[in-house]
Write an enzyme that holds these catalytic residues in place. Structure first.
Site, PDB file in Angstrom:
ATOM      1  N   HIS A  96       5.759  -0.285  -8.692  1.00  0.00           N
ATOM      2  CA  HIS A  96       4.349   0.123  -8.658  1.00  0.00           C
ATOM      3  C   HIS A  96       4.092   1.119  -7.526  1.00  0.00           C
ATOM      4  O   HIS A  96       3.519   2.195  -7.737  1.00  0.00           O
ATOM      5  CB  HIS A  96       3.505  -1.147  -8.481  1.00  0.00           C
ATOM      6  CG  HIS A  96       2.032  -0.928  -8.405  1.00  0.00           C
ATOM      7  ND1 HIS A  96       1.167  -1.310  -9.406  1.00  0.00           N
ATOM      8  CD2 HIS A  96       1.249  -0.382  -7.446  1.00  0.00           C
ATOM      9  CE1 HIS A  96      -0.063  -0.999  -9.071  1.00  0.00           C
ATOM     10  NE2 HIS A  96      -0.049  -0.445  -7.868  1.00  0.00           N
ATOM     11  N   GLU A  97       4.531   0.756  -6.328  1.00  0.00           N
ATOM     12  CA  GLU A  97       4.241   1.609  -5.168  1.00  0.00           C
ATOM     13  C   GLU A  97       4.957   2.957  -5.272  1.00  0.00           C
ATOM     14  O   GLU A  97       4.409   3.986  -4.879  1.00  0.00           O
ATOM     15  CB  GLU A  97       4.622   0.908  -3.864  1.00  0.00           C
ATOM     16  CG  GLU A  97       3.905  -0.420  -3.629  1.00  0.00           C
ATOM     17  CD  GLU A  97       2.398  -0.353  -3.827  1.00  0.00           C
ATOM     18  OE1 GLU A  97       1.784   0.628  -3.392  1.00  0.00           O
ATOM     19  OE2 GLU A  97       1.838  -1.286  -4.442  1.00  0.00           O
TER      20      GLU A  97
ATOM     21  N   ASN B 189       1.029   4.326   0.929  1.00  0.00           N
ATOM     22  CA  ASN B 189       0.866   5.509   1.768  1.00  0.00           C
ATOM     23  C   ASN B 189       2.017   6.486   1.509  1.00  0.00           C
ATOM     24  O   ASN B 189       3.165   6.079   1.377  1.00  0.00           O
ATOM     25  CB  ASN B 189       0.864   5.114   3.235  1.00  0.00           C
ATOM     26  CG  ASN B 189      -0.092   3.990   3.493  1.00  0.00           C
ATOM     27  OD1 ASN B 189      -1.269   4.082   3.186  1.00  0.00           O
ATOM     28  ND2 ASN B 189       0.434   2.888   4.020  1.00  0.00           N
TER      29      ASN B 189
ATOM     30  N   MET C  97       0.850  -1.193   0.000  1.00  0.00           N
ATOM     31  CA  MET C  97       0.000   0.000   0.000  1.00  0.00           C
ATOM     32  C   MET C  97       0.882   1.238   0.000  1.00  0.00           C
ATOM     33  O   MET C  97       1.770   1.377   0.823  1.00  0.00           O
ATOM     34  CB  MET C  97      -0.918  -0.028   1.236  1.00  0.00           C
ATOM     35  CG  MET C  97      -1.780   1.198   1.377  1.00  0.00           C
ATOM     36  SD  MET C  97      -2.919   1.392  -0.041  1.00  0.00           S
ATOM     37  CE  MET C  97      -3.099   3.182  -0.049  1.00  0.00           C
TER      38      MET C  97
ATOM     39  N   GLU D 239      -4.338   3.189 -10.579  1.00  0.00           N
ATOM     40  CA  GLU D 239      -3.861   1.800 -10.637  1.00  0.00           C
ATOM     41  C   GLU D 239      -3.367   1.412 -12.036  1.00  0.00           C
ATOM     42  O   GLU D 239      -2.396   0.688 -12.181  1.00  0.00           O
ATOM     43  CB  GLU D 239      -4.951   0.843 -10.160  1.00  0.00           C
ATOM     44  CG  GLU D 239      -5.294   0.979  -8.678  1.00  0.00           C
ATOM     45  CD  GLU D 239      -4.088   0.927  -7.757  1.00  0.00           C
ATOM     46  OE1 GLU D 239      -3.020   0.433  -8.165  1.00  0.00           O
ATOM     47  OE2 GLU D 239      -4.212   1.402  -6.612  1.00  0.00           O
TER      48      GLU D 239
ATOM     49  N   HIS E 240       3.098   5.336  -7.428  1.00  0.00           N
ATOM     50  CA  HIS E 240       1.937   5.914  -6.746  1.00  0.00           C
ATOM     51  C   HIS E 240       2.286   7.171  -5.951  1.00  0.00           C
ATOM     52  O   HIS E 240       1.407   7.966  -5.642  1.00  0.00           O
ATOM     53  CB  HIS E 240       1.348   4.902  -5.773  1.00  0.00           C
ATOM     54  CG  HIS E 240       0.352   3.964  -6.385  1.00  0.00           C
ATOM     55  ND1 HIS E 240      -0.627   4.381  -7.258  1.00  0.00           N
ATOM     56  CD2 HIS E 240       0.168   2.637  -6.219  1.00  0.00           C
ATOM     57  CE1 HIS E 240      -1.362   3.329  -7.610  1.00  0.00           C
ATOM     58  NE2 HIS E 240      -0.904   2.259  -6.996  1.00  0.00           N
TER      59      HIS E 240
HETATM   60 ZN   LIG Z   1      -1.597   0.360  -6.778  1.00  0.00          ZN
END
Ligand SMILES: [Zn+2]
Length: 1001
Positions: free
Chosen positions: A421-422, A389, A387, A444, A425
């Site tokens: 990926h993270e 954050n 995740m 996403e 983000h």
């Molecule tokens: Zn994601």
């Protein structure tokens, strides 16, 4: 959405607030509650009600009669509602029903009086700043908190509506801000659990354009479930240790503090955490000050965050250790994990690539990383792989820790992609956040697409975006999106409990595939320019898909290309599915081709007529080729159902090839003559056609045949070229479709004709490449990815389709391991060797692997060993494994699902897995029901290869009695099994007929 009252009551504190509206009954929680006497709980209400009744008596008897009549009517309503609300605590269905009834209510125009009944926050208040103080009690897993929210009033309102869930609110005070701060009189306050909100009704309206402050104190549990503020544990040096961490996405921040928990309500946050001094605390920002008290408590004060959404907030309390590095631009990156993992160096790889990736994204986006630090936290349990954050990304250990000596290349690739990926983000998600969850694919899809660009940056030789993207993303999602039960990528969602549903493969993989198609149409520099403009314009704010399309259109215009991106992309994002483009060479001599489009659907014979109206604007790239040469691609925008186009010179021996390098999100079909020419080309000289297109042709041909668009022999003919294929990607595409076919056929009588035919195509490459020789010599990072992966793929095919040599090799390797107790099996083929060994050798081998599974500490190895146990032919052992997984804690929770799915892939275990799934559904659903994503993975994994009429009926019967909670996944399951059954009845005979006569079989 089960409201667990017992849990809240077991706490020793006494909430001051009336329990909530649910208990008193719906009808009484709102405007009626003020005028009728029903179980008054607060003195304030009691007095109000009493006075009014006295008044009613005094004025006239007539009024009394009216009041009595109303009271009688209402008490009837009360009974009804009370029944509803008790039931809804235990029955999800009823709750859903009640909520949809609420939605109906809203449309009748009562919403202005009851903003808490709306599914979205009313929008009259906007948060500017939160001050949040949390005290964490690890010894009894509770926490207490105090939040102070500065609110700007946009439209005057009487109600402060905040999200809360599972929190016991102790005290709420509202202040007016200005020259003198003063507490305002509160009329009443209550929870409305159906929408997970806490409502403070003010005595007087809050005025527009003024600022207010709400102070709330609350208490709650540190959950044993993987959401909100939750705990998990690990064993260190024989001692059990606990940590507590948050997971707020998508709607769980409200489980940790009262807030406006929708992505659009961005604010700044200043957090402080008080905890026992044996622990440390982490949050999005660095610690500004840390104050120790004498009684063994420490309070950490974190710097203020930039403007951000609540679901990206995070904190953790643990006794981990860390390693750190600093980027050239001065950002400190730390990796926190359990001390033994840090000591072993298991986090070093992640730390190293994160540092490089921050640089990569800063260059690509031309926007600096926004925070002074980035922490990566490796936790033993997490609902997702990771995740993102902001400044504190949380990963499940298996997706970030890596032991180079025992990890395979695919494990390394897995870890790499999750980290890439993270980190993406941090820009797409944290910095610019989608306005609402319907466009979750905006973040996403980008992060998934960038996994491949970022991996190419780290490992240029892997060619991830040009190659692996096709099999892992494009081919994968086209399977799902080719079902009639698919849905558009942008899907409307209102209820908090439905939001998890939008995080599915369609959002991730179709999102990435559409972005890739668009990036290819635009060209990389223009695409990059558009992204930069989008990020700069919307940083620290929110954006929707139209904002992105506008920036892309502008970027194109600057280049003198006038394409209305929104017009094109709306067709791809608001319609479900994708087209199949059919290119037909006309018989006439004028070099024209007919290009037509239709909605591709696996259920071709039964497709609903409504779908036939689907139409797309398709950027079709096309080339003409002959034995030694292929023309440069040209682009044709196909927007009609059927159109004619003049090509250059297309003589009799030339073939046409569409969707060059498979950059488009669609399938391509041709007339049979063109298919023959393409197959001949592949047999003679495959390299004239690009690697991506070779893989694409294989995937298209198998799926077109599966759906009935092509005769069954075409896919069987195309795989004959594989002996000429030296590249990994087409082999990988082939093995994916072949395994699928294998599972469809593995219980048929003539299965061996099929498996022998496939083995024949694989044999020469298998003998040419041979087996890898040594184990663990140096880092896997150095290994040549393409060669090793190709070798692995071919060995896997050979062993699964019954190569005697391959089987013997696996048996020898396992026997050596058992006799020497030293594992010399190369990590990259361990899964194949273990699985083959378990399936062919006796029970002792199963016991040996089971023992190794328990004694192994390396996470990647553990998983491989566990999966090998599912390969046995022995149904007694398979049954034992299923029972142990489901009823003991010998198998980690997160692996139970994988065990069931893998047993179901084994033809000897398929029936068993399916039976166990049905019998244990209640347990499974209780354990995983909250995490819809896991639930649908299980449902589809277990049912995917059921293919008999009897199994289809079993599935339908089962759904009738149990399917309510996971309707979407079950609908998909039925469609897939129906397609499997239909394939057998329509095509199996045709398929085997060709095989029986095939010259090579
Ligand atoms: Zn994601």
């Amino acid at each position: 959405m089960a409201l667990d009252d017992t849990r809240e009551k077991s706490l020793s504190f006494t909430p001051m607030v009336i329990e909530d509206t649910m208990r008193n009954g719906r009808g009484l929680s709102d405007q009626w509650a003020d005028t009728v006497v029903v179980r008054p709980r607060t003195t304030e209400r009691h007095i109000t009600v009493h006075k009014r009744l006295v008044l009613a008596f005094a004025i006239s008897i007539l009024t009394l009669i009216i009041v009595t009549v109303i009271a009688v009517l209402l008490s009837v309503k009360f009974e009804e509602c009370n029944a509803d609300s008790t039931a809804s605590a235990s029955h999800g269905n009823l709750t859903k029903f009640n909520q949809s009834r609420d939605a109906l209510f809203n449309h009748r125009g009562e919403d202005s009086f009851q903003p808490w009944r709306q599914l979205r926050l009313p929008g009259s208040l906007r948060p500017l700043q939160y001050d949040l103080h949390i005290t964490v009690f690890m010894e009894n897993f509770t926490f207490s908190g105090e939040v102070s929210i500065e609110l700007q009033c946009l439209n005057s309102t009487k109600y402060v509506v905040l999200h809360t869930d599972r929190l016991a609110v102790q005290k709420a005070v509202v202040y007016s801000e200005g020259k003198k701060t003063r507490a305002l009189k509160i009329h009443r306050q209550f929870r409305y659990q159906a929408n997970q909100v806490f409502v403070i009704a003010m005595h007087r309206e809050l005025e527009s354009q003024k600022n207010y402050k709400v102070n709330i104190t609350f208490q709650a549990h540190i959950e044993d479930e993987l959401l909100g503020f939750f705990r998990s544990s690990y064993v260190l040096y024989g001692e059990k240790r606990y940590l507590a961490v948050t997971q707020f996405s998508p709607t769980h921040a409200r489980k940790a503090f009262p807030c406006l928990d929708e992505p659009i309500y961005k604010a700044t946050f200043k957090i402080s955490i008080k905890h026992g001094s044996t622990y440390l605390s982490l949050s999005n920002m660095p610690i500004e000050a840390s104050i120790s008290e004498e009684d063994g408590w420490v309070t950490d004060y974190f710097s203020r965050t930039p403007r951000m959404s609540t679901y990206y907030l995070a904190w953790a309390v643990c006794n981990f250790t860390f390693k750190e590095t600093v980027t050239d631009s001065g950002i400190t990156i730390r990796l926190y994990a359990r001390p033994d993992a840090i000591q072993r160096g298991s986090g070093d790889y992640a730390l190293h690539i994160t540092k490089r990736l921050l640089g990569f994204y800063e260059d690509y986006f031309k926007v600096k990383y926004s925070l002074p630090k980035l922490d990566l936290l490796a936790v033993p349990k997490h609902p997702y792989a990771a995740m993102e954050n902001w400044g504190l990304s949380v990963f499940v250990e298996q997706k970030i820790l890596l032991d180079p000596e025992v990890s395979s290349i695919s494990y390394l690739m897995d870890v790499t992609m999750v980290i890439v990926h993270e980190i993406c983000h941090q820009w797409f998600g944290d910095l610019v956040t989608p306005v609402w969850w319907e466009d979750v694919w905006l973040k996403e899809g980008f992060a998934h697409f960038f996994e491949f660009l970022g991996a190419d940056f780290l490992f240029p030789d892997w060619h991830m975006e040009k190659q692996r993207f096709l099999t892992d993303v494009l081919h994968e999602v086209m399977l799902l999106d080719g079902l009639a039960s698919s849905h558009p990528i942008s899907q409307e969602v209102l209820k908090a409990t439905d939001i998890d549903r939008v995080f599915d493969w369609i959002a991730y993989k179709k999102g990435a595939a559409l972005i890739r198609m668009l990036a290819n149409v635009m060209g990389q520099p223009v695409f990059q320019m558009g992204l930069n403009d989008y990020l700069i314009t919307h940083m620290y704010g929110n954006a929707g898909r139209d904002d992105l399309w506008n920036k892309f259109s502008e970027a194109m215009q600057k280049e003198g290309r006038d394409i209305n991106i929104k017009e094109v992309m709306d067709l791809w994002t608001l319609q479900m599915g994708y087209p199949v483009v059919t290119i037909t060479k006309n018989d006439s001599v004028d070099n024209t081709v007919t290009i037509s489009q239709e909605h591709f659907i696996f259920d071709i014979k039964h497709s609903a007529p409504s779908n036939s109206s689907f139409q797309w604007q398709i950027p079709l790239t096309i080339s003409v080729g002959n034995s030694s040469h292929i023309s440069p691609e040209s682009i044709i925008w196909v927007s009609n159902r059927s159109e004619s186009h003049k090509m250059g010179s297309v003589d009799d021996g030339s073939w046409l090839l569409g969707n060059i390098n498979q950059t488009g999100y669609f399938r391509v079909n041709y007339d049979l003559r063109n298919w023959r020419l393409l197959i001949e080309q592949l047999m003679r000289n495959p390299e004239v056609i690009s690697v991506g297109n070779r893989a694409g042709l294989i995937d298209d041909v198998f799926n077109l045949a599966r759906a009935g668009y092509l005769p069954q022999n075409i896919p069987l003919e195309i795989v004959r070229y594989l002996s000429q294929e030296k590249e990994f990607l087409p082999w990988h595409a082939a093995s994916r479709v072949l395994y699928h076919l294998d599972k469809l056929l593995d219980r048929t009588e003539e299965y061996s004709i099929f498996s022998e035919y496939i083995l024949k195509q694989v044999a020469s490459m298998y003998h040419r490449l041979g087996w890898p020789t040594s184990a663990g010599n140096g880092s896997v990072v150095q290994a040549t990815y393409q060669t090793e992966e190709l070798r692995r793929e071919v060995i896997m095919l050979a062993c699964s389709f019954g190569s005697k040599h391959c089987h013997q090799q696996a048996i020898t390797l396992i026997s050596e391991w058992i006799s020497s107790n030293k594992n010399r099996i190369p990590p990259n083929v361990r899964d194949i060797v273990y699985c083959t060994g378990v399936s062919l050798m006796d029970e002792d081998v199963w016991e040996f692997i089971w023992m190794k599974f328990h004694s192994s500490t390396a996470i990647s190895e553990k998983k491989v060993l566990l999966e090998a146990l599912t390969c046995s032919d022995n149904t007694f052992l398979l049954n034992r494994l299923l029972n142990l997984s489901l009823s003991s804690d010998l198998v980690p929770d997160q692996d139970v699902i994988d065990v069931i799915i893998h047993v179901g892939r084994n033809p000897h275990g398929r029936h068993l897995a399916w039976k166990n799934f049905r019998e244990k559904w209640d347990i499974l659903n209780t354990r995983y029901g909250e995490a819809l994503f896991i639930n649908s993975k299980l449902i589809n994994g277990v049912t995917e290869f059921l293919n008999t009429e009897a199994e289809l009926n079993e599935l339908k019967d089962f759904i009738q009695t149990n399917g309510g909670g996971a309707a979407v996944a079950f609908a998909r399951a039925v469609e897939i099994v129906e397609a499997n059954v239909r394939w057998h009845s329509l095509f199996e005979e045709e398929f085997f007929q060709w095989l029986r006569k095939s010259p090579t079989s």
